[in-house]
Write an enzyme that holds these catalytic residues in place. Sequence first.
Site, PDB file in Angstrom:
ATOM      1  N   GLY A 188       1.806   0.119  33.674  1.00 14.14           N
ATOM      2  CA  GLY A 188       1.100  -0.075  32.413  1.00 14.14           C
ATOM      3  C   GLY A 188       2.121  -0.371  31.329  1.00 14.14           C
ATOM      4  N   GLY A 213       1.883   0.174  27.863  1.00 14.44           N
ATOM      5  CA  GLY A 213       1.486   0.748  26.571  1.00 14.44           C
ATOM      6  C   GLY A 213       2.672   1.059  25.668  1.00 14.44           C
ATOM      7  CE  LYS A 214       5.401   0.932  19.547  1.00 14.00           C
ATOM      8  NZ  LYS A 214       6.323  -0.209  19.520  1.00 14.00           N
ATOM      9  CG  MET A 215       3.736   7.667  24.961  1.00 17.06           C
ATOM     10  SD  MET A 215       4.468   8.199  23.436  1.00 17.06           S
ATOM     11  CE  MET A 215       3.298   9.428  22.940  1.00 17.06           C
ATOM     12  CB  SER A 260      14.648  16.968   9.690  1.00 20.03           C
ATOM     13  OG  SER A 260      15.885  16.439   9.290  1.00 20.03           O
ATOM     14  CB  CYS A 314      11.422   7.697   7.952  1.00 23.11           C
ATOM     15  SG  CYS A 314      12.054   8.864   9.129  1.00 23.11           S
TER      16      CYS A 314
END
Lengths: 419, 257
Positions: free
Chosen positions: A182, A184-186, A106, A47
């Site tokens: 929850g 969520g993405k995190m 990096s 990436c």
Amino acid sequence: MKLVLVGISHHRAPVELRERVAVEPERAAELSSSLADGCEAVVLSTCNRTEIYLAADGDAGLDARATTALLALAGDESSEIAPVLYRLADESAALHLFRVAAGLDSLVPGEGEILGQVRTAFESGTTGALLDRVFSQALHAGRRARVETAIGESPASVPAAAAALAQQVFDDLRGRSAMLVGAGKMSELTARNLRSRGVRIAAIANRTPAHGDALAARLGASAVGLDGLRDQLRGVDVVVASTSAPGFVLRVDELEHEVRARRGRPLLLVDLAVPRDVDPALAMLDGCFVYDIDDLEAVVEASLDVRRAEAARAERVVATEAQRFQEWQASLAVVPAIASLRAHAEEIRAAELAKAEGRLGRLSESERRIVESMTAQIVNKLLHLPTVRLKQAAAAADGPAYADVVRHLFGLEGDEAQQ
Amino acid sequence: MVELLVWPALVAYGEAALAYAGGLRTPRLGGNLAIWGVRVGWLAQTALLVVQGLRADGFPWGSWAGALNLFVWFVVGVYLVWGCNARFRLLGALVMPPAAALLAVSWLGGGTGVEDGVQAGALLAAHVGLMLAGLAGLAVAAGMSALYLWEDRSLTRRDSRLFRLRMPPLEALDRIAARVAGVSLGLLSGGIVLGLARLRSGEFDAAMAVTIVLWALVATILALRLEAGLRGRRAATLLTVALALIAVVLPITHFAS
């Protein structure tokens, strides 16, 4: 032999440009294969960078070939790519690869994935003597940097910090269980990080259980409503909370009984939500540790400080590997002279043995083997020191002169031409 | 000859103590140097004890300095078995400086020589050995519990330096401290039984009472752990209290003679 690198990376190109030339590992293998016409080729794409490494006996337009291939990946937008490309050759290219493998190039110093990506690129490339050597040594340098320094030890992201904290509390995480509050993405990223270390995701508690179903299915957990949270709390070791609720979802007055029932068995509460989901007063209970997003970011920041400090030591490791590579590459200049010298000596040995065949006829098979072995050892011992000295001279840049002297003294000019 | 063995042990323990302190900055090199210092020092001290045992006229560790010498050997031995690895380097930083200092005190007090052996029966020798081994084990277990409390405090305060210090995992400290305490309690029990077997009427004194209080405290902690699941902060606090009791028991029992 010539080594050429043409690439694009996060240092000079934003993600909008890097993504145009990024290639999947399968495509990288195909590209390496198509580029390796009369040369060696490896395509490294992550990436943060896409780099093409080419090596061949002569220059043979390697730079142009790698540049054309990289620009071709960008298609119509190659004009924007061209100005941000960088080009390195020989020792500089090798040093760059060693730094990449060590995680020194990096965004997050010492990040762990790059070593695997370099290995994958190497394994899918079309390699020969030079790229085999440079990539093997890069992997070695990357491993050394991580073993001999602490550059890759501490967590470098919030999910990794949460997982490292769990490890700090519970030691081996295999057999431990966690609950997400929850979906969520995190919290999913944190759950995946915990799962990769052996934690079982037992339940996902959500205000609307149906919303947690998809994530629960992906993580192999059961979905429950927030009313089932207290029942689950007794059995799990880690709770990751990230709801969008306006107030505390895990309150000390509601959960004190459940936490005390654990009798000091540790419970790690990771609160990724803003506003917070976990009542900080829970941290006052025995065995209960509460970390919110600021705490985790402070852990990451402290870790990055350690990594940056360790980077200087990792640079020294990489520099020694680069020196070794340079010596190896320089020794290539005297390899033909050494090969000729040894072939010449072996020819003389075989001829002298053949001449003595009549007298050796009376020898038994085992005695004959002893004579063979003894003469071979004499030749090897005689040539050992000149070989070592030639390689040393090559490392000190005097190799070609010494090689010429050897060729002249032993009359090897014709031999080398024949070889 | 015996003195020649004291110096390698002292130097190696001192080197380990310094390397552990330095290891907080350069963990890998410091940790490796420290671990080798502990190993070499303990082997040298073992050789010293063997020579003392073979050459002394009587029981060579009957004096306070001799008992201190044996106590240090047991402490480092327990640490070698249960804690001498890279993950527990902070425990090493707690154990090795006092170990080196106490061995130096023992040497200054004449506890590393062979001349002043005490005439004692096998029963007394076994009693002293078991008591010192048990107390040494409990001292290391209490050190682990102290480390547990420190780490627990750091985690509760959300100290971001936690990873830089490379502390051992919390549950590992709890588990190993309990294990070491269990084995030490067995040794201490043996020592107390042998002590009571030698006891003549009217000889029971305050030192024995404190020893038995220590035994009862550790036995209660372990029983509560097994039966009622006592662990964590409270168990570690109680076990750390044991360290204070050891500091009382040792001087008035084995180092006072």
